[in-house]
Design a protein around this motif. Structure first.
Motif, PDB file in Angstrom:
ATOM      1  N   TRP A 362     -13.843   4.694  -6.296  1.00 41.85           N
ATOM      2  CA  TRP A 362     -12.390   4.487  -6.423  1.00 41.85           C
ATOM      3  C   TRP A 362     -12.165   3.306  -7.363  1.00 41.85           C
ATOM      4  CZ3 TRP A 362      -9.526   8.176  -4.027  1.00 41.85           C
ATOM      5  CH2 TRP A 362     -10.110   8.869  -2.964  1.00 41.85           C
ATOM      6  N   HIS A 363     -11.601   3.573  -8.507  1.00 38.60           N
ATOM      7  CA  HIS A 363     -11.444   2.523  -9.516  1.00 38.60           C
ATOM      8  C   HIS A 363     -10.021   1.997  -9.503  1.00 38.60           C
ATOM      9  CE1 HIS A 363     -15.432   3.514 -10.879  1.00 38.60           C
ATOM     10  NE2 HIS A 363     -15.081   4.779 -10.773  1.00 38.60           N
ATOM     11  N   THR A 364      -9.865   0.782  -8.967  1.00 38.38           N
ATOM     12  CA  THR A 364      -8.542   0.183  -8.811  1.00 38.38           C
ATOM     13  C   THR A 364      -8.384  -0.959  -9.803  1.00 38.38           C
ATOM     14  OG1 THR A 364      -9.370  -1.385  -7.162  1.00 38.38           O
ATOM     15  CG2 THR A 364      -8.585   0.751  -6.357  1.00 38.38           C
ATOM     16  N   GLN A 365      -7.220  -1.599  -9.790  1.00 36.50           N
ATOM     17  CA  GLN A 365      -6.977  -2.690 -10.741  1.00 36.50           C
ATOM     18  C   GLN A 365      -6.656  -3.989 -10.000  1.00 36.50           C
ATOM     19  OE1 GLN A 365      -3.616  -2.324 -13.586  1.00 36.50           O
ATOM     20  NE2 GLN A 365      -5.183  -2.623 -15.130  1.00 36.50           N
ATOM     21  N   PRO A 366      -7.603  -4.946  -9.999  1.00 41.22           N
ATOM     22  CA  PRO A 366      -7.307  -6.234  -9.369  1.00 41.22           C
ATOM     23  C   PRO A 366      -6.253  -6.989 -10.191  1.00 41.22           C
ATOM     24  CG  PRO A 366      -9.664  -5.984  -9.837  1.00 41.22           C
ATOM     25  CD  PRO A 366      -8.955  -4.901 -10.569  1.00 41.22           C
ATOM     26  N   GLN A 367      -5.331  -7.649  -9.502  1.00 41.44           N
ATOM     27  CA  GLN A 367      -4.313  -8.472 -10.167  1.00 41.44           C
ATOM     28  C   GLN A 367      -4.494  -9.905  -9.645  1.00 41.44           C
ATOM     29  OE1 GLN A 367      -0.767  -5.288 -10.973  1.00 41.44           O
ATOM     30  NE2 GLN A 367      -0.748  -6.111  -8.915  1.00 41.44           N
ATOM     31  N   MET A 368      -4.537 -10.856 -10.580  1.00 39.24           N
ATOM     32  CA  MET A 368      -4.789 -12.254 -10.225  1.00 39.24           C
ATOM     33  C   MET A 368      -3.590 -12.859  -9.485  1.00 39.24           C
ATOM     34  SD  MET A 368      -7.709 -12.811 -11.743  1.00 39.24           S
ATOM     35  CE  MET A 368      -8.594 -11.451 -12.495  1.00 39.24           C
ATOM     36  N   ALA A 369      -3.860 -13.918  -8.741  1.00 37.24           N
ATOM     37  CA  ALA A 369      -2.769 -14.684  -8.141  1.00 37.24           C
ATOM     38  C   ALA A 369      -1.869 -15.196  -9.256  1.00 37.24           C
ATOM     39  CB  ALA A 369      -3.342 -15.862  -7.345  1.00 37.24           C
ATOM     40  N   PHE A 370      -0.564 -15.234  -8.976  1.00 37.09           N
ATOM     41  CA  PHE A 370       0.385 -15.688  -9.996  1.00 37.09           C
ATOM     42  C   PHE A 370       1.503 -16.464  -9.311  1.00 37.09           C
ATOM     43  CE2 PHE A 370       4.468 -14.960 -12.077  1.00 37.09           C
ATOM     44  CZ  PHE A 370       4.234 -15.581 -13.291  1.00 37.09           C
ATOM     45  N   ALA A 371       1.762 -17.672  -9.796  1.00 36.36           N
ATOM     46  CA  ALA A 371       2.764 -18.546  -9.170  1.00 36.36           C
ATOM     47  C   ALA A 371       2.518 -18.553  -7.657  1.00 36.36           C
ATOM     48  CB  ALA A 371       4.174 -18.116  -9.537  1.00 36.36           C
ATOM     49  N   GLU A 372       3.522 -18.182  -6.855  1.00 37.48           N
ATOM     50  CA  GLU A 372       3.282 -18.231  -5.401  1.00 37.48           C
ATOM     51  C   GLU A 372       2.752 -16.900  -4.866  1.00 37.48           C
ATOM     52  OE1 GLU A 372       7.371 -17.079  -6.338  1.00 37.48           O
ATOM     53  OE2 GLU A 372       6.095 -18.759  -6.933  1.00 37.48           O
ATOM     54  N   LEU A 373       2.540 -15.925  -5.761  1.00 37.88           N
ATOM     55  CA  LEU A 373       2.048 -14.615  -5.298  1.00 37.88           C
ATOM     56  C   LEU A 373       0.525 -14.619  -5.207  1.00 37.88           C
ATOM     57  CD1 LEU A 373       4.250 -12.247  -7.526  1.00 37.88           C
ATOM     58  CD2 LEU A 373       4.760 -13.176  -5.265  1.00 37.88           C
ATOM     59  N   PRO A 374      -0.019 -14.013  -4.143  1.00 40.52           N
ATOM     60  CA  PRO A 374      -1.481 -13.967  -4.006  1.00 40.52           C
ATOM     61  C   PRO A 374      -2.083 -12.900  -4.925  1.00 40.52           C
ATOM     62  CG  PRO A 374      -0.471 -12.684  -2.264  1.00 40.52           C
ATOM     63  CD  PRO A 374       0.669 -13.289  -3.063  1.00 40.52           C
ATOM     64  N   ALA A 375      -3.408 -12.883  -5.011  1.00 42.41           N
ATOM     65  CA  ALA A 375      -4.085 -11.790  -5.712  1.00 42.41           C
ATOM     66  C   ALA A 375      -3.786 -10.482  -4.989  1.00 42.41           C
ATOM     67  CB  ALA A 375      -5.582 -12.045  -5.735  1.00 42.41           C
ATOM     68  N   THR A 376      -3.706  -9.401  -5.750  1.00 46.32           N
ATOM     69  CA  THR A 376      -3.427  -8.080  -5.167  1.00 46.32           C
ATOM     70  C   THR A 376      -4.314  -7.038  -5.846  1.00 46.32           C
ATOM     71  OG1 THR A 376      -1.620  -7.804  -6.756  1.00 46.32           O
ATOM     72  CG2 THR A 376      -1.009  -8.546  -4.544  1.00 46.32           C
ATOM     73  N   ILE A 377      -4.312  -5.850  -5.285  1.00 46.49           N
ATOM     74  CA  ILE A 377      -4.961  -4.700  -5.934  1.00 46.49           C
ATOM     75  C   ILE A 377      -3.888  -3.665  -6.214  1.00 46.49           C
ATOM     76  CG2 ILE A 377      -6.507  -2.734  -5.552  1.00 46.49           C
ATOM     77  CD1 ILE A 377      -8.431  -4.573  -4.137  1.00 46.49           C
ATOM     78  N   HIS A 378      -3.871  -3.188  -7.449  1.00 49.13           N
ATOM     79  CA  HIS A 378      -2.857  -2.236  -7.899  1.00 49.13           C
ATOM     80  C   HIS A 378      -3.457  -0.836  -8.002  1.00 49.13           C
ATOM     81  CE1 HIS A 378       0.281  -0.740 -10.866  1.00 49.13           C
ATOM     82  NE2 HIS A 378      -0.740   0.050 -11.152  1.00 49.13           N
ATOM     83  N   LEU A 379      -2.703   0.137  -7.493  1.00 50.09           N
ATOM     84  CA  LEU A 379      -3.082   1.539  -7.653  1.00 50.09           C
ATOM     85  C   LEU A 379      -1.930   2.291  -8.312  1.00 50.09           C
ATOM     86  CD1 LEU A 379      -4.860   0.524  -5.134  1.00 50.09           C
ATOM     87  CD2 LEU A 379      -4.928   2.906  -4.459  1.00 50.09           C
ATOM     88  N   THR A 380      -2.138   2.759  -9.529  1.00 55.94           N
ATOM     89  CA  THR A 380      -1.200   3.680 -10.151  1.00 55.94           C
ATOM     90  C   THR A 380      -1.566   5.070  -9.637  1.00 55.94           C
ATOM     91  OG1 THR A 380      -0.799   2.429 -12.192  1.00 55.94           O
ATOM     92  CG2 THR A 380      -0.582   4.817 -12.323  1.00 55.94           C
ATOM     93  N   VAL A 381      -0.629   5.707  -8.955  1.00 64.16           N
ATOM     94  CA  VAL A 381      -0.927   6.997  -8.313  1.00 64.16           C
ATOM     95  C   VAL A 381      -0.333   8.137  -9.147  1.00 64.16           C
ATOM     96  CG1 VAL A 381      -0.718   8.329  -6.184  1.00 64.16           C
ATOM     97  CG2 VAL A 381      -0.863   5.829  -6.080  1.00 64.16           C
ATOM     98  N   THR A 382      -1.152   9.118  -9.460  1.00 63.82           N
ATOM     99  CA  THR A 382      -0.653  10.286 -10.199  1.00 63.82           C
ATOM    100  C   THR A 382      -0.889  11.550  -9.371  1.00 63.82           C
ATOM    101  OG1 THR A 382      -2.742  10.577 -11.391  1.00 63.82           O
ATOM    102  CG2 THR A 382      -1.054   9.218 -12.445  1.00 63.82           C
ATOM    103  N   ALA A 383      -0.369  12.653  -9.878  1.00 65.83           N
ATOM    104  CA  ALA A 383      -0.448  13.914  -9.128  1.00 65.83           C
ATOM    105  C   ALA A 383      -1.887  14.301  -8.809  1.00 65.83           C
ATOM    106  CB  ALA A 383       0.243  15.027  -9.917  1.00 65.83           C
ATOM    107  N   SER A 384      -2.824  13.906  -9.665  1.00 56.95           N
ATOM    108  CA  SER A 384      -4.224  14.293  -9.461  1.00 56.95           C
ATOM    109  C   SER A 384      -4.823  13.699  -8.189  1.00 56.95           C
ATOM    110  CB  SER A 384      -5.066  13.821 -10.650  1.00 56.95           C
ATOM    111  OG  SER A 384      -5.106  12.408 -10.680  1.00 56.95           O
ATOM    112  N   VAL A 385      -4.161  12.692  -7.630  1.00 53.96           N
ATOM    113  CA  VAL A 385      -4.708  12.013  -6.452  1.00 53.96           C
ATOM    114  C   VAL A 385      -4.460  12.828  -5.174  1.00 53.96           C
ATOM    115  CG1 VAL A 385      -4.663   9.853  -5.115  1.00 53.96           C
ATOM    116  CG2 VAL A 385      -4.376   9.783  -7.596  1.00 53.96           C
TER     117      VAL A 385
END
Ligand SMILES: *Cc1c(COP(=O)(O)O)cnc(C)c1O
Length: 483
Positions: A362-385
């Motif tokens: 499962w290839h996801t996209q880590p997003q770095m902490a920014f200002a007061e927001l913590p690090a997150t993992i992003h999933l762009t979901v498409t119909a193929s999922v």
């Protein structure tokens, strides 16, 4: 490694098999397990159709629509379809661009050049707006006013209002934001911009081709398009949820007067008079023909069906996150993004988790902490999922367990100490080379990135930019130049 310019030309079969070999190292563009970069409807035959259409128009040049009326007809058809989908009317006009970034740069250019009286034109965006706005401001020497979003991750209308001044040429917001997939309060901001007489751009690059269908399916999403008074331009990427091959986006304007300053015209040289609506001058008809073929093959009913599958996949993935200890949903999964964060108590290291998910395919996209927001993992979901979504929950649970067992990436103490002293000015090619070796990136294996991401995550944004610029520059070295 192969040479791009061999002494003698090679047979086509050999070249194609070499290219296929090269591609095998890439992340899989089909199979519903890649949650960034590519958008897959999983429709049989669509790739072949788009490829054939691309080939028909690959050598046609968009530079002069009078020489190649086929391209003009296709562009007008694409713009018409986008205008119809996004609440336009007979006044709506637009341009076909090469991507979202170009659409945004041109929206900013049109706004800037509508106010030649200003010494320093200004652009107001929420802090969650796409980085391409910063790029546009930088390229065009427009000052950027970044307004913090509210605790709900959405643009804050009153703070946006307060940021608008006499030199503001454009206000922008997202429908939805890329990082979190939430829709900004478009109607409220549009009303404020209209009252102040300022252009308002809705960046629907990401969601513009899926939101209208999600709304038709009953999703609780507000109007975000030209139906909203005060929206003056909208961007939508066809190479995202319209599922066209890369290289096509649309920039729409509410009327022709708004679009006019987007054009560049120059007759002050001995060659042809150059009239360009977009940044490129010579441009291939290939992506445009492929987009036309994609839209015509899927059709409106097809997109509605794809949006239904996407919606179903989003809810299955979101439920998996909610049901798994150690992680939590970071933003409401109201569009086509699932964004997760580490749980507030007893959370898991997200960068290690991303590696563990990748190890399970499962290839996801880590997003770095920014200002007061913590690090997150992003999933762009498409119909193929949709067909694979139910396999995610057990793998997520296993990945969390593995990440817990492994613990956070342990960076060598000397490296951390050295990094803490670093400033962007100190980042040299030698330093980058040493860091890349120290972090195990020298061999070109990017499967275990937790250490790198953890290091970047603690670096202030300017240092992160310098490190990644240096690293990309290290990668982008020509293969053998001299014997
Ligand atoms: C993808 C994206 C862009 C930039 O588009 P490119 O096609 O990558 O240049 C701009 N805005 C949003 C919201 C996006 O998701």
């Amino acid at each position: 490694m192969f040479e791009a310019l061999p002494e003698k030309g090679l047979p086509g079969d050999q070249i194609l098999s070499e290219l296929t070999d090269l591609r095998s190292a890439d992340l899989p563009t089909h199979g519903g397990r890649l949650f960034a970069y590519v958008y897959d409807p999983a429709l049989d035959g669509l790739d072949e159709l788009a490829r054939a259409a691309y080939a028909i128009s690959a050598h046609v040049n968009g530079l002069d629509p009078t020489a190649f009326p086929s391209l003009l007809a296709m562009e007008n058809a694409l713009v018409g379809a986008a205008a119809r989908l996004l609440g336009g009317n007979d006044e709506t006009v637009g341009s076909v661009t090469s991507g979202g970034t170009e659409s945004l740069i041109l929206a900013v250019k049109a706004a800037r050049d509508s106010r030649p009286d200003l010494a320093t034109p200004r652009l107001v965006i929420p802090s969650t707006a796409h980085a391409a706005f910063a790029k546009a401001a930088h390229y065009l020497r427009v000052a950027l006013d970044v307004v913090p979003v509210g605790p709900d991750l959405r643009a804050d209308p009153s703070a946006m209002a307060a940021a608008i001044g006499p030199d503001t040429v454009l206000v922008a917001a997202s429908a939805p934001s890329y990082a979190h997939g939430v829709v900004d309060p478009i109607a409220e901001i549009a009303a404020i911009a209209a009252e102040r007489g300022v252009r308002f751009h809705v960046d629907a690059c990401f969601g513009g081709w899926v939101l209208p269908y999600l709304r038709r399916l009953g999703a609780d999403l507000p109007a975000f398009d030209f139906a909203v008074p005060g929206v003056t331009s909208i961007s939508v990427d066809l190479h995202k949820y319209a599922y066209a091959p890369k290289g096509v986006s649309i920039l729409l304007h509410r009327d022709e007067a708004l679009r006019l300053p987007q054009y560049f015209a120059y007759a002050g040289w001995p060659g042809y008079t150059m009239i360009n609506p977009v940044i490129s001058s010579t441009r291939s008809g290939g992506p445009i023909a492929a987009a036309v073929a994609t839209l015509r093959h899927i059709g409106d009913a097809g997109y509605l069906d794809l949006a239904a599958r996407t919606r179903e996949a989003v809810s299955v993935l979101a439920e998996a996150v909610t049901a798994t200890d150690g992680v939590r949903l970071f933003a409401p999964p109201e569009t086509s993004v699932v964004c997760l964060a580490s749980a507030e108590s007893d959370g898991v290291d997200l960068f290690v988790l991303a590696d563990e998910l990748a190890a399970r395919g499962w290839h996801t996209q880590p997003q770095m902490a920014f200002a007061e927001l913590p690090a997150t993992i992003h999933l762009t979901v498409t119909a193929s999922v949709a067909p694979t979504a139910t396999e995610f929950a057990p793998d997520l649970a296993a990945a969390v367990a593995a990440a817990r067992a492994a613990g956070p990436a342990d960076l060598p103490a000397p490296l951390l100490e050295a990094a803490a002293q670093l400033t962007p000015e100190m980042v040299t090619p030698e330093l980058i080379g040493g860091l890349a070796e120290g972090l195990g990136l020298g061999g070109g294996d990017f499967t275990r990135m937790a250490a790198v991401n953890s290091l970047l995550n603690v670096a202030p944004p300017a240092l992160r930019e310098a490190l990644l610029t240096g690293f990309l520059s290290l990668l982008q070295r020509p293969s053998r130049v001299t014997e």
